[in-house]
Scaffold this motif. Structure first.
Motif, short mmCIF file in Angstrom:
data_model
loop_
_atom_site.label_atom_id
_atom_site.label_comp_id
_atom_site.label_asym_id
_atom_site.label_seq_id
_atom_site.Cartn_x
_atom_site.Cartn_y
_atom_site.Cartn_z
N VAL A 60 -6.99 -0.04 2.71
CA VAL A 60 -6.47 1.31 2.87
C VAL A 60 -5.43 1.60 1.80
O VAL A 60 -5.46 2.63 1.14
N SER A 61 -4.48 0.67 1.59
CA SER A 61 -3.47 0.83 0.55
C SER A 61 -2.86 -0.51 0.19
O SER A 61 -3.05 -1.50 0.90
N LYS A 62 -2.12 -0.52 -0.94
CA LYS A 62 -1.41 -1.72 -1.38
C LYS A 62 0.02 -1.33 -1.72
O LYS A 62 0.26 -0.28 -2.31
N ILE A 63 0.95 -2.18 -1.33
CA ILE A 63 2.37 -1.96 -1.61
C ILE A 63 2.88 -3.20 -2.34
O ILE A 63 2.70 -4.31 -1.86
N LYS A 64 3.50 -2.98 -3.49
CA LYS A 64 4.11 -4.07 -4.24
C LYS A 64 5.62 -3.85 -4.19
O LYS A 64 6.13 -2.92 -4.80
N ALA A 65 6.30 -4.70 -3.43
CA ALA A 65 7.73 -4.52 -3.21
C ALA A 65 8.52 -5.73 -3.69
O ALA A 65 8.05 -6.86 -3.60
N GLY A 66 9.72 -5.48 -4.18
CA GLY A 66 10.59 -6.54 -4.63
C GLY A 66 11.01 -6.31 -6.07
O GLY A 66 10.53 -5.41 -6.74
N GLY A 67 11.89 -7.14 -6.54
CA GLY A 67 12.38 -6.97 -7.90
C GLY A 67 13.18 -5.69 -8.01
O GLY A 67 13.99 -5.36 -7.15
N SER A 68 12.94 -4.90 -9.03
CA SER A 68 13.68 -3.65 -9.21
C SER A 68 12.83 -2.42 -8.93
O SER A 68 13.28 -1.30 -9.12
N SER A 69 11.57 -2.61 -8.49
CA SER A 69 10.72 -1.46 -8.26
C SER A 69 9.80 -1.68 -7.06
O SER A 69 9.57 -2.80 -6.63
N LYS A 75 -4.27 6.39 -1.06
CA LYS A 75 -5.28 7.42 -1.11
C LYS A 75 -5.00 8.45 -2.21
O LYS A 75 -5.91 8.93 -2.86
N LYS A 76 -3.74 8.75 -2.44
CA LYS A 76 -3.35 9.78 -3.40
C LYS A 76 -3.08 9.24 -4.79
O LYS A 76 -2.67 9.97 -5.67
N GLY A 77 -3.29 7.96 -5.01
CA GLY A 77 -3.05 7.37 -6.32
C GLY A 77 -1.92 6.36 -6.27
O GLY A 77 -1.58 5.85 -5.21
N VAL A 78 -1.34 6.08 -7.43
CA VAL A 78 -0.27 5.09 -7.54
C VAL A 78 1.07 5.80 -7.70
O VAL A 78 1.22 6.68 -8.55
N LYS A 79 2.03 5.43 -6.86
CA LYS A 79 3.37 6.00 -6.93
C LYS A 79 4.35 4.86 -7.18
O LYS A 79 4.35 3.87 -6.45
N LYS A 80 5.15 4.99 -8.23
CA LYS A 80 6.09 3.94 -8.59
C LYS A 80 7.51 4.44 -8.39
O LYS A 80 7.87 5.51 -8.87
N ILE A 81 8.31 3.66 -7.67
CA ILE A 81 9.70 3.99 -7.41
C ILE A 81 10.56 2.89 -8.01
O ILE A 81 10.42 1.73 -7.65
#
Length: 109
Positions: A60-69, A75-81
């Protein structure tokens, strides 16, 4: 035989009908971080086609968390914070000055 990679996880691979939502979702956490030090959390979903009754599982989705981002791929694409505070703190460092002659005096005594 390898499965074909599906573009939209909500579309039935059998007949092409779009499912409203996943019946069940769960998370898989990667035990090793990537090269940026982020942990990948994969959200999986179990679907049932309303037209033909076919059942399938998909990402359904992937979340890459940690580091500085944090990167969210869904579904709506890739969002980078990105965190601006952590970048500034990472570049700043405390300077420690050591005089080697002070170390030699302590050993002689």
């Amino acid at each position: 035989m390898p499965k074909k990679k599906q573009i939209d996880p909500y579309v039935c691979p059998n007949c092409g009908t779009k499912a409203e939502k996943a019946q069940k979702t769960w998370q898989l956490v990667s035990p090793l971080p990537d090269s940026y030090g982020r942990i990948t959390i994969t959200v999986m979903g179990s679907f049932v086609c309303p037209n033909c009754g076919h059942k399938w599982k998909s990402v359904v989705s992937k979340i890459k968390a940690g580091g500085s981002s944090v990167e969210i791929e869904g579904k709506k694409g890739v969002k980078k914070i990105e965190s601006k505070d952590s970048e500034e703190k990472a570049n700043e460092g405390e300077v420690i000055e050591l005089d080697l002659s002070d170390l030699d005096e302590d050993e002689e005594e």
